[in-house]
Design an enzyme around this catalytic site. Structure first.
Site, mmCIF file in Angstrom:
data_model
loop_
_atom_site.group_PDB
_atom_site.id
_atom_site.type_symbol
_atom_site.label_atom_id
_atom_site.label_comp_id
_atom_site.label_asym_id
_atom_site.label_seq_id
_atom_site.Cartn_x
_atom_site.Cartn_y
_atom_site.Cartn_z
ATOM 1 N N GLY A 132 4.522 -4.228 4.515
ATOM 2 C CA GLY A 132 4.607 -5.558 3.975
ATOM 3 C C GLY A 132 3.967 -6.043 5.060
ATOM 4 N N GLY A 133 4.260 -5.974 6.025
ATOM 5 C CA GLY A 133 3.800 -7.189 7.326
ATOM 6 C C GLY A 133 2.441 -6.600 7.417
ATOM 7 N N LEU A 170 11.685 -4.707 3.782
ATOM 8 C CA LEU A 170 11.154 -4.244 5.466
ATOM 9 C C LEU A 170 10.805 -2.933 5.327
ATOM 10 C CD1 LEU A 170 13.124 -7.737 6.935
ATOM 11 C CD2 LEU A 170 10.905 -7.242 5.985
ATOM 12 N N ASP A 227 -3.053 -1.589 9.341
ATOM 13 C CA ASP A 227 -3.100 -0.976 7.759
ATOM 14 C C ASP A 227 -3.848 -2.885 7.053
ATOM 15 O OD1 ASP A 227 -1.650 1.158 7.736
ATOM 16 O OD2 ASP A 227 0.204 0.535 7.684
ATOM 17 N N LYS A 251 0.580 -1.505 -0.123
ATOM 18 C CA LYS A 251 0.055 -0.343 0.288
ATOM 19 C C LYS A 251 0.764 1.285 -0.182
ATOM 20 C CE LYS A 251 0.996 1.449 4.358
ATOM 21 N NZ LYS A 251 1.423 2.930 4.385
ATOM 22 N N GLY A 271 8.298 1.983 4.897
ATOM 23 C CA GLY A 271 6.391 2.411 4.742
ATOM 24 C C GLY A 271 5.211 1.866 3.731
ATOM 25 N N LEU A 272 5.159 0.730 3.180
ATOM 26 C CA LEU A 272 4.780 0.388 2.186
ATOM 27 C C LEU A 272 3.634 -0.974 2.610
ATOM 28 C CD1 LEU A 272 7.161 -0.537 -0.608
ATOM 29 C CD2 LEU A 272 5.499 1.211 -0.865
HETATM 30 P P1 ATP Z 1 3.677 -0.012 7.676
HETATM 31 O O1 ATP Z 1 3.616 1.137 7.143
HETATM 32 O O2 ATP Z 1 2.700 -0.899 8.136
HETATM 33 O O3 ATP Z 1 4.195 0.980 9.338
HETATM 34 P P2 ATP Z 1 6.399 -0.874 6.749
HETATM 35 O O4 ATP Z 1 6.377 -0.843 5.538
HETATM 36 O O5 ATP Z 1 7.278 0.698 7.457
HETATM 37 O O6 ATP Z 1 4.528 -0.687 7.665
HETATM 38 P P3 ATP Z 1 6.919 -3.564 7.649
HETATM 39 O O7 ATP Z 1 7.292 -4.098 6.860
HETATM 40 O O8 ATP Z 1 5.273 -3.786 8.066
HETATM 41 O O9 ATP Z 1 6.951 -1.910 7.518
HETATM 42 O O10 ATP Z 1 6.791 -4.506 9.374
HETATM 43 C C1 ATP Z 1 7.521 -3.356 10.000
HETATM 44 C C2 ATP Z 1 8.306 -4.256 11.363
HETATM 45 O O11 ATP Z 1 7.449 -5.649 11.699
HETATM 46 C C3 ATP Z 1 9.465 -5.181 10.743
HETATM 47 O O12 ATP Z 1 10.713 -4.412 10.990
HETATM 48 C C4 ATP Z 1 9.665 -6.225 11.039
HETATM 49 O O13 ATP Z 1 9.541 -6.505 12.854
HETATM 50 C C5 ATP Z 1 7.506 -6.749 12.030
HETATM 51 N N1 ATP Z 1 7.326 -7.928 10.695
HETATM 52 C C6 ATP Z 1 6.360 -8.798 11.782
HETATM 53 N N2 ATP Z 1 6.201 -9.324 10.565
HETATM 54 C C7 ATP Z 1 6.492 -8.722 9.772
HETATM 55 C C8 ATP Z 1 6.219 -9.708 8.304
HETATM 56 N N3 ATP Z 1 6.094 -10.903 7.754
HETATM 57 N N4 ATP Z 1 6.912 -8.864 7.548
HETATM 58 C C9 ATP Z 1 7.614 -7.228 7.572
HETATM 59 N N5 ATP Z 1 7.752 -7.045 8.966
HETATM 60 C C10 ATP Z 1 7.358 -8.013 9.685
#
Ligand code: ATP
Length: 318
Positions: free
Chosen positions: A121-122, A115, A156, A29, A118-119
């Site tokens: 992914g988790g 990881l 999210d 997203k 800000g997209l």
């Molecule tokens: P958001 O935009 O929702 O804040 P993000 O894109 O910045 O998220 P993500 O990759 O979603 O960050 O994940 C943030 C943290 O969640 C990771 O650093 C990790 O510790 C934890 N996490 C747990 N499970 C997962 C997964 N399957 N994929 C990615 N991160 C995960």
């Protein structure tokens, strides 16, 4: 492919579902508008956001198993814990507890979404796990039921069950679709080296605001929603906004050069995606997006840049 969950005969209820592997694709997203309101007593910020699902995907495959296991390949392999802290495992447990079934599956994640980028992914992986296990176990929940479980896993996650373009309120978990005539928007996604912690970016925003060093909050998404209805990329470009951008730039000043490179390459607009450090750029069309991605990558201001488009559906069995 799936059958209903229910008793096979009256004395011996049996779990039904998919016998073969279930493969689910889930999008990343971006936020077209991310208005961050005041900190609430529960520690969350009140959000007014417009989510948009784009064509950068993770894929989760679920197979029958005697325990719950997770393996992975792609982005974050070797960095991301595959234990109970992983959102995939947490989502499988949450669905199993809700549906009253044993949480057994062999799950494999193919990750393209960076990881901590800000997209979300988790959150996307959590949404994929809910949809995949629902099909594998034959629990047959509706999208709304899955979204309700999703809200307990992260702000999210409900959006990534639904996908498309949607307004998010509350802490982002209250999602309502934005109904518009079908339009494809073309984006360039510039992935940074390393991630940013979302809670840290929120803390930095609070610090900047307390110091009087942040711009006035964006507030409602009405102007963005009106711009979407006009279906003109130049109009949408003028309406994009992200309250978290100043905080992400403060923690990662190098992002200014990424945003500048997109502007120099002729993007209609560029902004930090969510809490960053990924930057996204709006292009006039698909071929412009390809060209801008190549130019940003050649400028050496990010790890990789690629064209994408949206809106895309949420987590779906493929
Ligand atoms: P958001 O935009 O929702 O804040 P993000 O894109 O910045 O998220 P993500 O990759 O979603 O960050 O994940 C943030 C943290 O969640 C990771 O650093 C990790 O510790 C934890 N996490 C747990 N499970 C997962 C997964 N399957 N994929 C990615 N991160 C995960």
């Amino acid at each position: 492919m799936t059958e209903a969950w229910g008793p096979d005969d009256e004395d011996e209820p049996r779990l039904r579902g998919a016998s073969g592997p279930v493969r689910v694709r889930v999008p990343a997203k971006i936020n077209l508008h991310l208005g961050v309101g005041p900190l609430r007593p529960d520690g969350y910020h009140e959000l007014n956001t417009v989510y948009h699902a784009i064509s950068l995907h993770d894929e989760l495959t679920a197979r029958r198993g005697d325990t719950l296991t997770l393996t992975m390949e792609g982005e974050g392999t070797g960095e991301l814990a595959l234990d109970d802290s992983n959102l995939v495992i947490r989502a499988a447990h949450a669905l199993a507890a809700y549906a009253g079934v044993p949480p057994y599956a062999r799950l494999h994640l193919r990750k393209q979404i960076p990881l901590a980028g800000g997209l979300a992914g988790g959150s996307a992986d959590a949404a994929a796990a809910l949809v995949a296990c629902d099909a594998l176990w034959g629990t047959g929940l509706s999208r709304d039921e899955l979204a309700a479980i999703a809200a307990g896993l992260g702000s999210d996650v409900p959006f990534l069950i639904h996908g498309g373009t949607a307004l998010g309120t509350g802490r982002g978990e209250a999602v309502s679709p934005v109904l518009a005539r079908p339009t494809s928007w073309h984006w360039v996604v510039a992935v940074a080296d390393g991630g940013l912690s979302t809670p840290e970016v929120y803390r930095e925003l609070d610090r900047l605001r307390a110091a009087g060093a942040a711009a006035a909050p964006l507030g409602s998404a009405d102007a963005l929603l009106a711009a979407l209805r006009q279906r003109d990329p130049a109009v949408l470009a003028a309406a994009l906004g992200n309250d978290m951008q100043a905080a992400a730039l403060s923690l990662r000043p190098a992002l200014a050069a990424t945003l500048k490179a997109g502007e120099a390459a002729g993007a209609l607009a560029g902004l930090v995606s969510g809490s960053g450090p990924t930057c996204v750029f709006l292009a006039a069309d698909g071929s412009d997006a390809e060209r801008i991605a190549a130019e940003i990558e050649a400028a050496g201001v990010c790890r990789a840049a690629r064209a994408a488009h949206g809106p895309m559906p949420g987590a779906r069995v493929v």
